[in-house]
Design a protein around this motif. Structure first.
Motif, mmCIF file in Angstrom:
data_model
loop_
_atom_site.group_PDB
_atom_site.id
_atom_site.type_symbol
_atom_site.label_atom_id
_atom_site.label_comp_id
_atom_site.label_asym_id
_atom_site.label_seq_id
_atom_site.Cartn_x
_atom_site.Cartn_y
_atom_site.Cartn_z
ATOM 1 N N ASP A 119 -24.328 -21.058 -13.974
ATOM 2 C CA ASP A 119 -25.214 -21.067 -15.140
ATOM 3 C C ASP A 119 -26.675 -20.831 -14.792
ATOM 4 O O ASP A 119 -27.531 -20.874 -15.676
ATOM 5 N N LYS A 120 -26.966 -20.525 -13.507
ATOM 6 C CA LYS A 120 -28.356 -20.285 -13.110
ATOM 7 C C LYS A 120 -28.522 -19.056 -12.226
ATOM 8 O O LYS A 120 -29.631 -18.543 -12.105
ATOM 9 N N HIS A 121 -27.463 -18.597 -11.592
ATOM 10 C CA HIS A 121 -27.589 -17.537 -10.596
ATOM 11 C C HIS A 121 -26.665 -16.367 -10.894
ATOM 12 O O HIS A 121 -25.539 -16.555 -11.366
ATOM 13 N N GLN A 139 -32.321 -15.587 -10.428
ATOM 14 C CA GLN A 139 -32.153 -16.784 -11.237
ATOM 15 C C GLN A 139 -32.334 -16.365 -12.689
ATOM 16 O O GLN A 139 -33.158 -15.501 -12.985
ATOM 17 N N TYR A 140 -31.559 -16.951 -13.578
ATOM 18 C CA TYR A 140 -31.654 -16.529 -14.972
ATOM 19 C C TYR A 140 -31.605 -17.721 -15.918
ATOM 20 O O TYR A 140 -31.149 -18.820 -15.567
ATOM 21 N N GLN A 141 -32.108 -17.465 -17.118
ATOM 22 C CA GLN A 141 -31.992 -18.400 -18.230
ATOM 23 C C GLN A 141 -31.423 -17.648 -19.415
ATOM 24 O O GLN A 141 -31.826 -16.509 -19.687
ATOM 25 N N LEU A 142 -30.491 -18.257 -20.101
ATOM 26 C CA LEU A 142 -29.876 -17.637 -21.269
ATOM 27 C C LEU A 142 -30.434 -18.304 -22.512
ATOM 28 O O LEU A 142 -30.134 -19.458 -22.807
ATOM 29 N N LEU A 143 -31.293 -17.572 -23.243
ATOM 30 C CA LEU A 143 -31.944 -18.105 -24.430
ATOM 31 C C LEU A 143 -31.643 -17.199 -25.618
ATOM 32 O O LEU A 143 -31.966 -16.008 -25.595
ATOM 33 N N PHE A 147 -30.806 -12.760 -21.643
ATOM 34 C CA PHE A 147 -30.940 -13.201 -20.264
ATOM 35 C C PHE A 147 -32.355 -12.917 -19.772
ATOM 36 O O PHE A 147 -32.792 -11.769 -19.723
ATOM 37 N N SER A 148 -33.059 -13.960 -19.378
ATOM 38 C CA SER A 148 -34.360 -13.815 -18.727
ATOM 39 C C SER A 148 -34.151 -14.048 -17.243
ATOM 40 O O SER A 148 -33.632 -15.094 -16.836
#
Length: 232
Positions: A119-121, A139-143, A147-148
């Motif tokens: 959930d982060k990589h 590294q990513y964030q799902l908002l 995906f950022s």
């Protein structure tokens, strides 16, 4: 945005899902496509292996239950040669796919491989036309479905995950046998020290240890020519 790394000049795009978000996979790819190609870009789901629209999306776990691997390989190879197809997205959740060789073979046929590790990589492997390969980690964030991403080093799993030491407690070898080996009482130790073992009988004789030899009839005891029986 992740879409700028995924939706580029690469035609066959393989997404390896180790997180388990296949239920939302079509929505995710649709958002990537619209972010880069605009709202007019329409993503078509592959159902019969005959589709030829510009943007195709295939869930490998679903297709593998209906079609043979050879049929799927021919479809991917045909999409590569078809100029009317701009992108083919292959989404694979490995734990849901049989046979096991299907995923690595499709990876081999792909131009770009996105591996969603947790959930982060995630990582992106790109095969370039000259034969070179680049593999980068993010590294990513799902908002809100987007995906950022930020480029990072390869994650160290030994530090990222808390590891519980499940090794069994050390075992005392003395507890494994039926005889008591260590931690003897005083009287037990004295009895042990006073015990004469069979091979120590020489200690009880006045002459001590002594080797007894009884020659056989065929023994050659001639010290001047010990090898005369060899007829040399």
């Amino acid at each position: 945005m992740l879409s700028s790394y995924v939706v580029n000049q690469q035609k066959i795009i393989f997404i390896r899902d180790q997180l388990g978000i296949e239920n939302t996979s079509c929505k995710i790819v649709t958002r990537w496509l619209k972010e880069q190609k605009g709202n007019d870009a329409v993503l078509s789901t592959v159902e019969s292996l005959t589709e030829q629209t510009a943007f195709l999306f295939a869930r490998i776990s679903k297709l593998s239950r209906t079609y043979e691997p050879s049929e799927m390989f021919r479809f991917v190879a045909g999409c590569r040669k078809n100029n009317s197809i701009q992108h083919l997205f292959l989404w694979a959740t490995e734990k849901n796919i049989q046979p096991s060789f299907l995923v690595p073979y499709l990876e081999h046929m792909s131009d770009l491989i996105v591996t969603i590790e947790d959930d982060k990589h995630l990582s992106i492997l790109t095969k370039k036309q000259g034969g070179s390969i680049s593999n980068k980690f993010y590294q990513y964030q799902l908002l809100n479905g987007s995906f950022s991403v930020k480029e990072s080093k390869k994650p160290d799993r030994t530090n990222a995950v808390s590891i519980v030491d499940e090794r069994p407690a050390s075992i005392d070898p003395a507890s494994l046998g039926t005889f008591k080996i260590g931690d003897l009482k005083k009287e037990e130790q004295e009895a042990k020290d006073s015990l004469t073992l069979p091979f120590e009988f020489y200690k009880t004789t006045s002459e001590g240890g002594k080797v007894l030899y009884h020659p056989d009839a065929a023994d050659d005891l001639d010290e001047e020519d010990p090898d005369d029986d060899l007829l040399i």
